[in-house]
Write a protein that holds these residues in place. Structure first.
Motif, PDB file in Angstrom:
ATOM      1  N   ARG A 602     -22.814  -3.583 -57.208  1.00 36.11           N
ATOM      2  CA  ARG A 602     -21.460  -3.283 -56.725  1.00 36.11           C
ATOM      3  C   ARG A 602     -20.822  -4.553 -56.196  1.00 36.11           C
ATOM      4  N   THR A 603     -19.516  -4.666 -56.379  1.00 35.43           N
ATOM      5  CA  THR A 603     -18.811  -5.824 -55.846  1.00 35.43           C
ATOM      6  C   THR A 603     -17.702  -5.315 -54.933  1.00 35.43           C
ATOM      7  N   PRO A 604     -17.485  -5.983 -53.802  1.00 35.89           N
ATOM      8  CA  PRO A 604     -16.461  -5.505 -52.865  1.00 35.89           C
ATOM      9  C   PRO A 604     -15.081  -5.386 -53.510  1.00 35.89           C
ATOM     10  N   ALA A 605     -14.762  -6.300 -54.430  1.00 39.49           N
ATOM     11  CA  ALA A 605     -13.424  -6.274 -55.038  1.00 39.49           C
ATOM     12  C   ALA A 605     -13.223  -5.017 -55.879  1.00 39.49           C
ATOM     13  N   LEU A 606     -14.283  -4.574 -56.561  1.00 39.82           N
ATOM     14  CA  LEU A 606     -14.161  -3.353 -57.366  1.00 39.82           C
ATOM     15  C   LEU A 606     -14.227  -2.118 -56.469  1.00 39.82           C
ATOM     16  N   LEU A 608     -13.178  -1.768 -53.563  1.00 40.71           N
ATOM     17  CA  LEU A 608     -11.863  -1.583 -52.951  1.00 40.71           C
ATOM     18  C   LEU A 608     -10.916  -0.859 -53.910  1.00 40.71           C
ATOM     19  N   SER A 609     -10.971  -1.239 -55.177  1.00 41.05           N
ATOM     20  CA  SER A 609     -10.027  -0.661 -56.140  1.00 41.05           C
ATOM     21  C   SER A 609     -10.341   0.803 -56.442  1.00 41.05           C
ATOM     22  N   GLU A 611     -10.585   3.146 -54.479  1.00 41.29           N
ATOM     23  CA  GLU A 611      -9.715   4.010 -53.678  1.00 41.29           C
ATOM     24  C   GLU A 611      -8.248   3.768 -54.017  1.00 41.29           C
ATOM     25  N   MET A 612      -7.987   3.030 -55.075  1.00 40.75           N
ATOM     26  CA  MET A 612      -6.612   2.751 -55.473  1.00 40.75           C
ATOM     27  C   MET A 612      -6.448   3.072 -56.955  1.00 40.75           C
ATOM     28  N   PHE A 615      -3.624   1.379 -58.884  1.00 40.11           N
ATOM     29  CA  PHE A 615      -3.892  -0.023 -59.233  1.00 40.11           C
ATOM     30  C   PHE A 615      -4.708  -0.093 -60.515  1.00 40.11           C
ATOM     31  N   ARG A 618      -2.614   0.909 -63.601  1.00 40.77           N
ATOM     32  CA  ARG A 618      -1.712  -0.166 -64.040  1.00 40.77           C
ATOM     33  C   ARG A 618      -2.506  -1.304 -64.665  1.00 40.77           C
ATOM     34  N   MET A 619      -3.693  -1.558 -64.113  1.00 41.07           N
ATOM     35  CA  MET A 619      -4.522  -2.622 -64.690  1.00 41.07           C
ATOM     36  C   MET A 619      -4.894  -2.268 -66.136  1.00 41.07           C
ATOM     37  N   LEU A 629     -11.295  -5.642 -64.317  1.00 43.51           N
ATOM     38  CA  LEU A 629     -12.275  -5.683 -63.248  1.00 43.51           C
ATOM     39  C   LEU A 629     -13.359  -4.656 -63.582  1.00 43.51           C
ATOM     40  N   MET A 630     -14.625  -5.105 -63.616  1.00 41.09           N
ATOM     41  CA  MET A 630     -15.706  -4.203 -64.026  1.00 41.09           C
ATOM     42  C   MET A 630     -16.843  -4.282 -63.029  1.00 41.09           C
TER      43      MET A 630
ATOM     44  N   PHE B 250      -2.054 -10.420 -62.484  1.00 40.51           N
ATOM     45  CA  PHE B 250      -1.736  -9.012 -62.241  1.00 40.51           C
ATOM     46  C   PHE B 250      -1.874  -8.678 -60.760  1.00 40.51           C
ATOM     47  N   TYR B 257      -3.024  -3.964 -53.168  1.00 41.91           N
ATOM     48  CA  TYR B 257      -4.404  -4.360 -53.428  1.00 41.91           C
ATOM     49  C   TYR B 257      -4.663  -5.760 -52.889  1.00 41.91           C
ATOM     50  N   ARG B 282     -22.351 -10.218 -55.746  1.00 44.83           N
ATOM     51  CA  ARG B 282     -21.219  -9.485 -55.184  1.00 44.83           C
ATOM     52  C   ARG B 282     -19.878 -10.034 -55.674  1.00 44.83           C
ATOM     53  N   MET B 285     -16.753  -9.112 -61.486  1.00 45.39           N
ATOM     54  CA  MET B 285     -16.975  -9.440 -62.891  1.00 45.39           C
ATOM     55  C   MET B 285     -15.849  -8.853 -63.720  1.00 45.39           C
TER      56      MET B 285
END
Lengths: 704, 362
Positions: A602-606, A608-609, A611-612, A615, A618-619, A629-630, B250, B257, B282, B285
Motif C-alpha cells: 500500500r502507498t499513502p498516496a493511493l 488517500l485517493s 476516499e476520493m 478524483f 477524473r483520473m 496511480l496504482m 493532473f 487531493y 511506500r 506507483m
C-alpha cells in the motif's frame, strides 16, 4: 469523521454510479433516442392537434403504419446491409399500378394479384440487387437512376390504364376485406404488418440470415473473410426490400382502390427519415425492427398532425427534411462517440475506506527484509504467466502459462518440463481432488478439471445471475483461485464481474465490491454464488478442520473466513484487517499455519485517493492508463499467519529485484516456491524449520 | 470572465486545465548516455559543481569538496559551512556559495570574506552566476523557502521566485525580478541580458537586467529546468530537476487531493516529481512502472529522471543526455564542462558523472 466525509461515503454507497455504464453497454440503448423522439412528438402534437387520441384517428393511423411500416422495414434491411434504396417510391408506384390493374381491370383473385404484385416488386429489387450487389455499383447513384426509370415506366403506363382502373371495381371480396376489414378494431393490413414484423425481428436478431446482414453491413471485408457470401447477401437485401414495398403497395391498393399520377412521389423522403430517425445507421450494421417501426410511427404522426393543423404540403416536406437532417446528425455523432461516452462513464470508482495498515517497523513480524533476494530459480525466461504453483504426490510441479497451458516440471531439479494440458485461457489458482484430478480457475473461461492423464474438461463457466444486476453476470469473467472442501465441493473466487482479465487494474481503480465467492459441486454439476460484492476476492484456502475457507479481498487488504459447517455455518468473519499490502493467494504451511502472498504494498498516496472516488474517476477519464496511480505491485512479500490471524513472519524482496508482484507461493517438502503472474521466473526458498516430507495433497486427503 | 474560462478549460482539458506534457522528441530523443556515464565520485547529497584550475568543486551537504583533475582520488573536503550549501559559483579566485537559509558567502583569494545574510538579500539561493568580477546574480526558488523544498513549492503552485543582483563592492543587493514560478537557475550571456530558468512554467526566460523585462526563449519543455551553465560554442547546458508526468499535471489541477496529499502524506511518498524514486515500497506507483518479466521498461512514466540538454547560443536545443525510468542517475541538477568533458551531478543517486568528450569544440 467529519460531516462531509460521512456524506461523501453515503453518496457513494447509495448512488450506484456503475449502473450507468452498464446500461450504456446494453444493445437496446441504441433505441433510446428514437423512443424519446417518439414520446416527444406524441406529447407535442397530442396537446395541440384536436382529436389526436380518438379511436378513429388511431385506426386510420394504424392503417397507414402498416403500409409505411412495411416500406421502412424493407429500407431498413437494405440499410442494415450497408446500402441504400432511393427507388422505394417508384417501386411502390409500379407495384400499385400492377395491383390495381390486375385486381380491378383483369379481375384476378387475391392470391394471383398478390403473387403478380410481389413478382413485379421482386423484379424491381432484383434490378437494384444485380447492379449494387453483384456488379458492385454505388448504391446511392444506382437507386437514384432506378428511381427515375421506374417512375418513367409508371408515367408511361399509367395514362394507358388509368381510365379502366377508375371505371371498374375489383371482383375479389377478400381483396376488399384486406382494404377495409377490421379485427378487434384494428385494420387487417396492420395485423399483417405486425405478423411480418415479428417474423423479421426473429430473423434479424436470432436468425442466420439476419446475422449475415448485420455482419455485411458492419464490415464487408470481415464478413467476406468469415465466409459470408457478401454479394448474394446484398442482392437478397434489395430483393427483399422491394418485395416489402410491393406488399405495402398491395395493401394500399386494397385500401384506396384507385390511384393518382403522383402516387409514391416523395415516399423515399418519408421512408428515409423514418429509418434514420429510428436509429438505423446510414453506415450499416446497426438496426432493428422496433427502431424501424418507431421511426415510421414518428414520421406518420408528424405528417398527419401537420395535415390536421392545415399546414400546406410543401411545409410538411420541409419539416420532414429538417427532421431527417437532425436525425442524420444525431446518428453520426452517436455512432462516433458512443464508445467514448461508455469509456468515460464505465469506470466508476467507489468509496473505499481502508483500515490503517499494520506496522512494518523494525522488530515487527512485517518488518521489510531481503530474505527473498537470494533464492533459487526455476524456469528463468521460460515461465510467463505463472500465477500459481502446485505439486502432486510424485513431486511434479504444475504451473500455468499465459499461452493457455499447464506446464509440468519434473523433479528433482525442475529443469525439464512438458505441456501437461492445453486449456487456451490464462490458468490461475489450482487444487487437487481426492482422485488426483486438478481443478483450475481459468481467467475469462471459468473452472476446469484436468485428469491425471492431462484431459481437460469444463466444470463450470456459469453461475446463477443475481437479481439486481444490470449487466448479465452469470458468465464468468475472471475466475481467480479455488480450493476444495473435504466433500469434494470446489469453492472458487471470481475477482471481478465488471472487467476482463487484462483490465484488472481498472478494477483496482474502482475498488468496489465487484467480485464474488462461488461454490461448485462436481457431483451434481450445480454452481451457486455464495457471497457477492467482494472487493477483488482472491486466494481461497480451506482451513485445516475443513469447515471453513479463508479468502483474501485484495483491494480491501483483508482476509476473511466463511464457514460451511459447524456452529458458525453460513457466517462470514474477518480474520486479518489492515494488511500493509494487497493479499493474493493463501496456501497451507507444513506447521498448521498459512502462507499468504502480498502482491504489492500500500502507498499513502493511493490510500488517500481511495476516499476520493471523484478524483479517481477524473483520473481514469483524463490520464493515460500508463500514468494511473496504482497499488505499488513492484514490492511485495510472503507472510505466514496462524489460524487465528496472527502474522508470524514475513519474507520480502525490497524493490522487487527478483520477485516483484508475488501472486502465489506453495510449500512442498521443506521448500517454498514463489511465483508471480508477470514474472519470468519461479523462486525457491529452503525452509530449514519446515517438515521435509510435507506435501500439500496429503494435508488435504491424507497419506496414501 | 476568468472564472468562466477556467471552468471551460477544466472541462475541455486545455489552457490552465491541460494535463498534457510534451513528448521527448527531436533533440530530446531519449538515450542512456547519462545512465552509462562514468561515475567520478559518489557523494551523498552532491548538489552543485564549479570547475577550477585545481579541480572540480562539488558541494554536498555543508561541505565543499574538490575532485582533482585526472586523478581518481577520493574527494577532499576544502571548506565547511554552518549550513547546507544550496548553490555554488567560482570566478577569478572567488568562491561564492549559497547557504540554505543563510544567504550568500564569498571567499576571495586574498582572504576577504563577504557575507550577504538573509536580511540583506536572498535567503536560500538555488543558483549563482558571476555577471562580472564584482557582481553576482542569485536566484532564489521561492521567497524565503528552502531550496530543498522545491517539491512542495511545485505542488503548491508557488510563484514567488526572485532574481537578485548583488554588488560586492557596495554590499548592496537588488531584486531584479520576482513573482517567478521557481527560479531554478541563471546564466550570463556576455551582455546585460541573462538567461533564467522558470522551472514550474517549464521555460527559459531572457531577462534584461536594466529594466527587468523578460522574454521566453525556450518554452514547453518536457521537464522542470534547473541550473544553466555555459557550454562550448557559446551555448548552454540545461539541467533538470525531473521530467513532467501526466499524473502530476493532473494532480496539479485537483486541488482537494493535492491539498490533502501535502497535509497528510509524508513528503517522500508524495505523488510528485522527485530526484530519485524506488527507494521505498511506500512510494506511489504508476501503471507502466509495473515490472513485466522482471524488467522495468525504460519508457515507463516516471517521477524521477536524469536529463541534460545542450542548447546553442540562442537557447535552441541541440542534443540531450538521459537516464530513463529504468536507471538511477536521476535528478541531474547541475552540469559543467571542463576541457572536452561534461561533469554532471546526479543528486538523486549521489554521484558525480563524467560524459567524456561531449563538450569537444571545433
Amino acid at each position: 469523521m467529519s460531516v462531509t466525509r460521512t456524506l461523501g461515503r453515503w453518496r457513494y454507497r447509495l448512488v450506484p454510479d456503475h449502473v450507468f455504464g452498464e446500461i450504456l453497454n446494453k444493445t437496446w440503448v441504441d433505441s433510446a433516442i428514437p423512443f424519446f423522439a417518439l414520446v416527444l412528438v406524441v406529447a407535442i402534437f397530442g396537446s395541440i392537434v384536436p382529436r389526436f387520441f380518438d379511436l378513429s384517428t388511431i385506426s386510420v393511423l394504424s392503417g397507414q403504419v402498416a403500409e409505411l411500416g412495411l416500406i421502412v422495414l424493407g429500407l431498413s434491411i437494405v440499410m442494415i446491409s450497408g446500402g441504400i434504396d432511393l427507388s422505394v417510391g417508384s417501386t411502390f408506384a409500379v407495384a400499385v399500378l400492377t395491383a390495381l390493374y390486375g385486381m380491378n381491370v383483369e379481375g384476378w383473385s387475391l392470391p394471383t394479384g398478390l403473387a403478380a404484385t410481389m413478382a413485379v416488386g421482386a423484379l424491381c429489387g432484383a434490378l437494384n440487387g444485380v447492379m449494387v450487389g453483384i456488379l458492385r455499383m454505388r448504391a446511392f447513384l444506382t437507386t437514384l437512376v432506378t428511381l427515375i426509370i421506374f417512375r418513367s415506366l409508371f408515367d408511361i403506363l399509367f395514362p394507358m390504364v388509368s381510365t379502366d382502373i377508375v371505371m371498374t371495381y375489383p371482383e375479389s371480396l377478400a381483396f376488399e376485406y384486406l382494404g377495409i376489414g377490421q379485427v378487434l378494431g384494428l385494420p387487417v393490413s396492420f395485423l399483417v404488418m405486425a405478423a411480418i414484423s415479428l417474423g423479421l425481428h426473429v430473423v434479424l436478431s436470432r436468425g442466420r440470415y439476419g446475422w449475415h446482414l448485420l455482419a455485411v453491413g458492419g464490415a464487408r471485408r470481415s464478413a467476406h473473410n468469415a465466409g459470408i457470401n457478401v454479394r448474394w447477401t446484398i442482392f437478397s437485401a434489395y430483393v427483399l426490400c422491394s418485395m416489402f414495398v410491393a406488399l405495402a403497395a398491395f395493401l394500399f391498393s386494397a385500401r384506396i382502390g384507385s390511384a393518382a399520377s403522383d402516387i409514391g412521389a416523395g415516399l423515399e423522403l418519408q421512408a428515409l427519415t423514418a429509418t434514420v430517425l429510428g436509429g438505423i445507421s446510414l453506415g450499416g450494421g446497426r438496426g432493428s425492427v422496433s427502431k424501424a417501426l418507431m421511426g415510421a410511427l414518428f414520421v406518420l404522426i408528424l405528417s398527419n398532425s401537420l395535415l390536421a393543423l392545415a399546414i400546406p404540403g410543401p411545409f410538411n416536406d420541409l419539416i420532414l427534411g429538417l427532421v431527417l437532417i437532425a436525425a442524420i446528425f444525431l446518428d453520426v455523432r452517436w455512432v462516433k462517440n458512443r464508445h467514448k461516452l461508455l469509456r468515460s462513464v464505465y469506470i466508476s470508482p467507489a468509496w473505499n475506506t481502508l483500515t490503517p495498515a499494520k506496522s512494518t517497523d523494525p522488530g515487527s513480524p512485517l518488518a521489510p527484509n531481503d530474505r527473498l533476494r537470494d533464492v533459487g530459480v526455476i524456469g528463468l525466461g521460460i515461465l510467463d504467466g505463472a500465477e500459481d504453483v502446485i505439486f502432486d504426490r510424485d513431486d511434479n510441479l504444475y504451473t500455468g502459462s499465459r499461452h493457455g497451458d499447464i506446464l509440468r516440471w519434473f523433479p528433482p531439479d525442475y529443469t525439464r518440463h512438458e505441456v501437461f494440458a492445453h486449456i487456451g485461457g490464462a490458468p490461475m489458482g489450482m487444487t487437487f481432488d481426492a482422485a488426483g484430478n486438478m481443478a483450475v480457475c481459468v481467467g475469462g473461461m471459468g473452472l476446469y478439471r484436468i485428469s491425471p492423464r492431462g484431459e481437460v474438461s469444463l466444470l463450470t463457466a456459469e453461475t446463477n445471475r443475481s437479481w439486481t444486476s444490470v449487466a448479465d453476470d452469470s458468465s464468468m469473467r475472471l475466475a481467480d483461485d479455488c480450493d476444495i472442501l473435504p466433500d469434494g465441493t470446489i469453492i472458487f473466487s471470481e475477482a471481478t464481474v465488471r472487467f476482463e482479465m487484462h483490465d484488472w487494474y481498472a478494477d483496482a481503480l474502482e475498488s468496489r465490491g465487484n467480485g464474488r465467492l462461488i461454490r461448485h459441486d462436481p457431483k451434481t454439476g450445480t454452481t451457486r454464488t455464495l457471497i457477492n460484492n467482494l472487493i477483488f476476492p482472491n486466494g481461497v484456502c480451506t482451513s485445516y478442520d475443513g469447515v471453513s475457507v479463508l479468502f483474501a479481498e485484495s483491494w480491501a487488504c483483508r482476509i476473511n473466513r466463511y464457514y460451511f459447517a459447524g456452529p458458525k455455518k453460513g457466517r462470514l468473519e474477518r480474520v486479518i484487517e489492515g494488511l500493509p499490502g494487497y493479499p493474493d493467494n493463501i496456501n497451507r504451511a507444513s506447521d498448521g499455519t498459512y502462507w499468504l502472498a502480498l502482491m504489492g504494498a500500500r502507498t499513502p498516496a493511493l490510500d488517500l485517493s481511495l476516499e476520493m472516488p471523484g478524483f479517481r474517476r477524473r483520473m481514469a477519464r483524463w490520464v493515460s492508463e500508463d500514468a494511473w496511480l496504482m497499488p505499488n505491485l513492484n514490492t511485495g512479500c510472503v507472510l505466514r499467519f496462524s489460524e487465528e490471524g496472527e502474522i508470524l513472519e514475513s519474507f520480502w524482496d525490497q524493490g522487487g529485484q527478483k520477485h516483484p508482484m508475488i501472486t502465489s507461493m506453495r510449500e512442498h517438502k521443506g521448500v517454498l516456491y514463489l511465483c508471480g503472474i508477470f514474472n519470468n521466473r519461479m523462486g525457491t526458498l529452503r525452509l530449514p524449520d519446515a517438515d521435509p516430507t510435507w506435501c500439500g495433497v496429503d494435508s488435504y486427503w491424507g497419506k496414501p | 470572465m476568468n472564472a468562466i474560462r477556467r471552468f471551460i478549460d477544466y472541462r475541455l482539458g486545455r489552457g490552465e486545465g491541460a494535463i498534457t506534457a510534451p513528448t521527448l522528441d527531436g533533440p530530446l530523443l531519449p538515450n542512456q548516455a547519462l545512465e552509462q556515464a562514468d561515475t567520478v565520485a559518489g557523494l551523498d547529497g552532491a548538489d552543485d559543481l564549479a570547475p577550477t584550475e585545481k579541480g572540480l568543486l562539488v558541494s554536498a551537504g555543508t561541505t565543499l569538496y574538490r575532485l582533482p583533475w585526472g586523478g581518481d582520488g577520493a574527494p577532499e573536503a576544502v571548506a565547511d559551512y554552518d549550513r547546507p550549501i544550496s548553490a555554488l559559483a567560482v570566478a577569478k579566485g572567488v568562491v561564492a556559495v549559497g547557504l540554505e537559509g543563510g544567504g550568500v558567502a564569498l571567499t576571495g583569494r586574498s582572504g576577504e570574506d563577504i557575507r550577504f545574510g538573509p536580511d540583506q538579500g536572498p535567503t536560500a539561493p538555488t543558483a549563482l552566476a558571476f555577471l562580472d568580477a564584482r557582481t553576482l546574480l542569485v536566484t532564489e526558488g521561492a521567497d524565503g523557502r528552502a531550496a530543498t523544498d522545491w517539491r512542495r513549492d511545485l505542488m503548491e503552485k508557488g510563484a514567488s521566485g526572485v532574481l537578485w543582483m548583488l554588488d560586492l563592492d557596495s554590499r548592496r543587493s537588488r531584486r531584479v525580478l520576482d513573482g517567478l514560478a521557481w527560479a531554478g537557475g541563471v546564466s550570463v550571456t556576455g551582455s546585460r541580458k541573462v538567461f533564467l530558468s522558470e522551472s514550474w512554467r517549464h521555460r527559459i526566460l531572457a531577462v534584461n537586467l536594466d529594466d527587468g523585462t523578460t522574454e521566453p526563449v525556450l518554452q514547453h519543455l518536457p521537464a522542470y529546468p534547473a541550473r544553466i551553465a555555459p557550454a562550448v560554442g557559446a551555448g548552454y547546458w540545461l539541467s533538470f530537476y525531473s521530467i513532467r508526468n501526466q499524473l502530476v499535471e493532473f494532480i496539479l489541477r485537483e486541488d482537494e487531493y493535492r491539498r490533502r496529499m501535502l497535509a497528510e502524506v509524508p513528503e517522500p511518498y508524495w505523488m510528485a516529481p522527485s530526484l530519485s524514486s524506488g527507494a521505498s515500497f511506500r512510494e506511489p506507483m504508476q501503471g507502466s512502472q509495473l515490472k513485466q518479466m522482471g524488467v522495468l521498461k525504460p519508457y515507463a512514466v516516471t517521477r524521477s529522471y536524469g536529463l541534460v540538454v545542450q542548447c546553442d547560443a540562442r537557447m535552441r536545443p541541440l542534443t540531450s543526455y538521459h537516464a530513463r525510468a529504468d536507471g538511477t542517475a536521476h535528478g541531474v541538477v547541475a552540469a559543467r564542462e571542463w576541457g572536452d568533458d561534461l561533469y554532471a551531478v546526479s543528486k538523486g543517486s549521489g554521484r558525480v558523472l563524467r560524459l567524456t568528450g561531449v563538450a569537444r569544440g571545433i
